[in-house]
Design an enzyme around this catalytic site. Structure first.
Site, PDB file in Angstrom:
ATOM      1  N   ILE A  80       2.639  46.345   8.011  1.00 37.39           N
ATOM      2  CA  ILE A  80       3.471  45.454   7.183  1.00 37.39           C
ATOM      3  C   ILE A  80       4.585  46.318   6.606  1.00 37.39           C
ATOM      4  O   ILE A  80       4.340  47.426   6.146  1.00 37.39           O
ATOM      5  CB  ILE A  80       2.638  44.755   6.079  1.00 37.39           C
ATOM      6  CG1 ILE A  80       3.491  43.757   5.294  1.00 37.39           C
ATOM      7  CG2 ILE A  80       1.969  45.730   5.157  1.00 37.39           C
ATOM      8  CD1 ILE A  80       2.663  42.760   4.475  1.00 37.39           C
ATOM      9  N   VAL A  82       8.780  46.117   4.751  1.00 41.29           N
ATOM     10  CA  VAL A  82       9.912  45.345   4.221  1.00 41.29           C
ATOM     11  C   VAL A  82      11.119  46.276   4.115  1.00 41.29           C
ATOM     12  O   VAL A  82      10.991  47.419   3.628  1.00 41.29           O
ATOM     13  CB  VAL A  82       9.565  44.760   2.829  1.00 41.29           C
ATOM     14  CG1 VAL A  82      10.787  44.065   2.214  1.00 41.29           C
ATOM     15  CG2 VAL A  82       8.409  43.777   2.942  1.00 41.29           C
ATOM     16  N   GLU A 114      -6.050  49.659   6.398  1.00 41.60           N
ATOM     17  CA  GLU A 114      -5.999  51.032   5.910  1.00 41.60           C
ATOM     18  C   GLU A 114      -4.669  51.254   5.211  1.00 41.60           C
ATOM     19  O   GLU A 114      -3.642  50.723   5.658  1.00 41.60           O
ATOM     20  CB  GLU A 114      -6.120  52.054   7.049  1.00 41.60           C
ATOM     21  CG  GLU A 114      -7.521  52.294   7.527  1.00 41.60           C
ATOM     22  CD  GLU A 114      -7.915  51.305   8.619  1.00 41.60           C
ATOM     23  OE1 GLU A 114      -7.003  50.810   9.307  1.00 41.60           O
ATOM     24  OE2 GLU A 114      -9.120  51.023   8.755  1.00 41.60           O
ATOM     25  N   ASN A 119       0.113  55.584  -1.470  1.00 47.29           N
ATOM     26  CA  ASN A 119       1.117  54.521  -1.286  1.00 47.29           C
ATOM     27  C   ASN A 119       0.953  53.482  -2.407  1.00 47.29           C
ATOM     28  O   ASN A 119       0.380  52.409  -2.230  1.00 47.29           O
ATOM     29  CB  ASN A 119       0.938  53.881   0.095  1.00 47.29           C
ATOM     30  CG  ASN A 119       2.094  52.943   0.463  1.00 47.29           C
ATOM     31  OD1 ASN A 119       2.845  52.511  -0.411  1.00 47.29           O
ATOM     32  ND2 ASN A 119       2.212  52.629   1.734  1.00 47.29           N
ATOM     33  N   TYR A 126      -1.776  45.023  -2.321  1.00 45.04           N
ATOM     34  CA  TYR A 126      -3.064  44.589  -1.770  1.00 45.04           C
ATOM     35  C   TYR A 126      -4.039  44.216  -2.892  1.00 45.04           C
ATOM     36  O   TYR A 126      -4.759  43.219  -2.800  1.00 45.04           O
ATOM     37  CB  TYR A 126      -3.662  45.692  -0.892  1.00 45.04           C
ATOM     38  CG  TYR A 126      -2.843  46.003   0.344  1.00 45.04           C
ATOM     39  CD1 TYR A 126      -2.309  44.976   1.120  1.00 45.04           C
ATOM     40  CD2 TYR A 126      -2.605  47.313   0.741  1.00 45.04           C
ATOM     41  CE1 TYR A 126      -1.549  45.255   2.250  1.00 45.04           C
ATOM     42  CE2 TYR A 126      -1.861  47.590   1.869  1.00 45.04           C
ATOM     43  CZ  TYR A 126      -1.334  46.576   2.618  1.00 45.04           C
ATOM     44  OH  TYR A 126      -0.598  46.839   3.739  1.00 45.04           O
TER      45      TYR A 126
HETATM   46  C1  LIG Z   1       4.442  47.811   0.494  1.00 40.63           C
HETATM   47  C2  LIG Z   1       5.623  46.899   0.748  1.00 40.63           C
HETATM   48  C3  LIG Z   1       5.404  46.150   2.072  1.00 40.63           C
HETATM   49  C4  LIG Z   1       5.750  45.879  -0.401  1.00 40.63           C
HETATM   50  O1  LIG Z   1       6.742  44.955  -0.065  1.00 40.63           O
HETATM   51  P1  LIG Z   1       7.641  44.252  -1.191  1.00 40.63           P
HETATM   52  O2  LIG Z   1       8.413  43.172  -0.524  1.00 40.63           O
HETATM   53  O3  LIG Z   1       8.421  45.262  -1.928  1.00 40.63           O
HETATM   54  O4  LIG Z   1       6.519  43.672  -2.145  1.00 40.63           O
HETATM   55  P2  LIG Z   1       6.654  42.390  -3.119  1.00 40.63           P
HETATM   56  O5  LIG Z   1       8.023  42.354  -3.724  1.00 40.63           O
HETATM   57  O6  LIG Z   1       6.211  41.182  -2.379  1.00 40.63           O
HETATM   58  O7  LIG Z   1       5.609  42.746  -4.257  1.00 40.63           O
HETATM   59  C5  LIG Z   1       4.263  42.270  -4.194  1.00 40.63           C
HETATM   60  C6  LIG Z   1       3.453  43.057  -5.196  1.00 40.63           C
HETATM   61  O8  LIG Z   1       3.293  44.394  -4.740  1.00 40.63           O
HETATM   62  C7  LIG Z   1       3.326  45.290  -5.853  1.00 40.63           C
HETATM   63  N1  LIG Z   1       4.448  46.233  -5.671  1.00 40.63           N
HETATM   64  C8  LIG Z   1       5.391  46.189  -4.694  1.00 40.63           C
HETATM   65  N2  LIG Z   1       6.219  47.234  -4.798  1.00 40.63           N
HETATM   66  C9  LIG Z   1       5.790  47.954  -5.872  1.00 40.63           C
HETATM   67  C10 LIG Z   1       6.242  49.153  -6.479  1.00 40.63           C
HETATM   68  N3  LIG Z   1       7.310  49.838  -6.010  1.00 40.63           N
HETATM   69  N4  LIG Z   1       5.567  49.622  -7.551  1.00 40.63           N
HETATM   70  C11 LIG Z   1       4.490  48.956  -8.031  1.00 40.63           C
HETATM   71  N5  LIG Z   1       4.015  47.789  -7.501  1.00 40.63           N
HETATM   72  C12 LIG Z   1       4.663  47.310  -6.431  1.00 40.63           C
HETATM   73  C13 LIG Z   1       3.459  44.445  -7.089  1.00 40.63           C
HETATM   74  O9  LIG Z   1       2.161  44.125  -7.545  1.00 40.63           O
HETATM   75  C14 LIG Z   1       4.113  43.197  -6.550  1.00 40.63           C
HETATM   76  O10 LIG Z   1       3.866  42.064  -7.294  1.00 40.63           O
HETATM   77  P3  LIG Z   1       4.831  41.716  -8.566  1.00 40.63           P
HETATM   78  O11 LIG Z   1       6.234  41.854  -8.071  1.00 40.63           O
HETATM   79  O12 LIG Z   1       4.460  40.312  -8.903  1.00 40.63           O
HETATM   80  O13 LIG Z   1       4.517  42.726  -9.607  1.00 40.63           O
HETATM   81  C15 LIG Z   1       6.963  47.704   0.801  1.00 40.63           C
HETATM   82  O14 LIG Z   1       7.012  48.542  -0.324  1.00 40.63           O
HETATM   83  C16 LIG Z   1       7.121  48.537   2.067  1.00 40.63           C
HETATM   84  O15 LIG Z   1       7.594  48.050   3.090  1.00 40.63           O
HETATM   85  N6  LIG Z   1       6.755  49.826   1.969  1.00 40.63           N
HETATM   86  C17 LIG Z   1       6.924  50.750   3.117  1.00 40.63           C
HETATM   87  C18 LIG Z   1       5.997  50.417   4.244  1.00 40.63           C
HETATM   88  C19 LIG Z   1       4.541  50.462   3.808  1.00 40.63           C
HETATM   89  O16 LIG Z   1       4.123  51.353   3.082  1.00 40.63           O
HETATM   90  N7  LIG Z   1       3.758  49.481   4.279  1.00 40.63           N
HETATM   91  C20 LIG Z   1       2.348  49.366   3.952  1.00 40.63           C
HETATM   92  C21 LIG Z   1       1.541  50.152   4.896  1.00 40.63           C
HETATM   93  S1  LIG Z   1      -0.192  50.039   4.520  1.00 40.63           S
END
Ligand SMILES: CC(C)(COP(=O)(O)OP(=O)(O)OC[C@H]1O[C@@H](n2cnc3c(N)ncnc32)[C@H](O)[C@@H]1OP(=O)(O)O)[C@@H](O)C(=O)NCCC(=O)NCCS
Length: 176
Positions: A80, A82, A114, A119, A126
């Site tokens: 996953i 973004v 995993e 992270n 999650y």
């Molecule tokens: C992990 C990832 C997919 C989250 O995507 P995102 O679109 O930023 O997430 P969302 O905006 O939908 O946030 C959902 C929840 O995640 C948490 N969250 C997301 N980014 C966060 C951050 N930088 N710090 C703390 N909490 C965070 C929060 O709980 C958030 O809910 P809230 O906004 O209501 O507080 C994104 O950071 C990413 O692509 N990271 C790099 C790739 C990666 O690590 N993928 C996962 C591999 S296991």
């Protein structure tokens, strides 16, 4: 705030998804061959998130992607991601809840994944969706040599997440 939607990943999305992979995961990114093999494998379901107003921040409407593997019992989140410019806008949660909803539809008993133990954004996402840490897998991520948590969301309890009750929207077409 722009609006985001999910749809199945198509072969025309490959270049964008591979670009995002490299930008997000660096040396751990999937190659073209790995992505193609993954999409062709049994039981996979891949989606992308698109933004309604491409051009506001970046030119491509595909701002995220995610995939699931269902083995007949459990569903495993394979990836996953973004786009950096669109993080913290709810796209990750939209993708995750779409995967969970699909796993429920397949009658999976649980969703597993995993995640690197350092992270924090992913771990928070999650946990927010109800996943719990099961175990640590030592040196799971190579070449970074980093440990992973195995996490699990039990679907048998019948509980639904807040997002599933509301805004998770994806169509049911075949991935790729
Ligand atoms: C992990 C990832 C997919 C989250 O995507 P995102 O679109 O930023 O997430 P969302 O905006 O939908 O946030 C959902 C929840 O995640 C948490 N969250 C997301 N980014 C966060 C951050 N930088 N710090 C703390 N909490 C965070 C929060 O709980 C958030 O809910 P809230 O906004 O209501 O507080 C994104 O950071 C990413 O692509 N990271 C790099 C790739 C990666 O690590 N993928 C996962 C591999 S296991």
């Amino acid at each position: 705030m722009p609006e985001f939607h999910c749809r199945p990943l198509r072969s025309s999305d490959f270049d964008r998804v591979l670009w995002l992979e490299r930008d997000l995961f660096g040396s751990g990114a999937w190659t073209y061959g790995m992505l193609a093999d993954e999409l062709a494998a049994l039981g996979r379901w891949y989606i992308v998130a698109t933004v309604d107003e491409p051009g506001t921040i970046g030119p491509d409407p595909v701002v995220g992607y995610a995939g699931l593997w269902f083995d007949g019992d459990d569903a495993q989140i394979m990836t996953i991601g973004v786009a950096k410019d669109y993080q913290r806008c709810g796209v990750g949660r939209l993708l995750l809840e779409a995967l969970i909803a699909h796993a429920r539809k397949l009658k999976a008993q649980a969703v597993l994944l995993e995640v690197r133990i350092d992270n924090e954004p992913a771990l928070a996402m999650y946990r927010r969706s109800g996943f719990e840490v099961l175990a640590v897998r030592k040196r799971y991520y190579q070449p970074e040599d980093k440990d992973a948590y195995t996490m699990r969301l039990d679907l048998r309890a019948g509980s639904r997440t807040a997002s599933e009750d509301g805004d998770a929207a994806t169509d049911d077409g075949d991935a790729a």
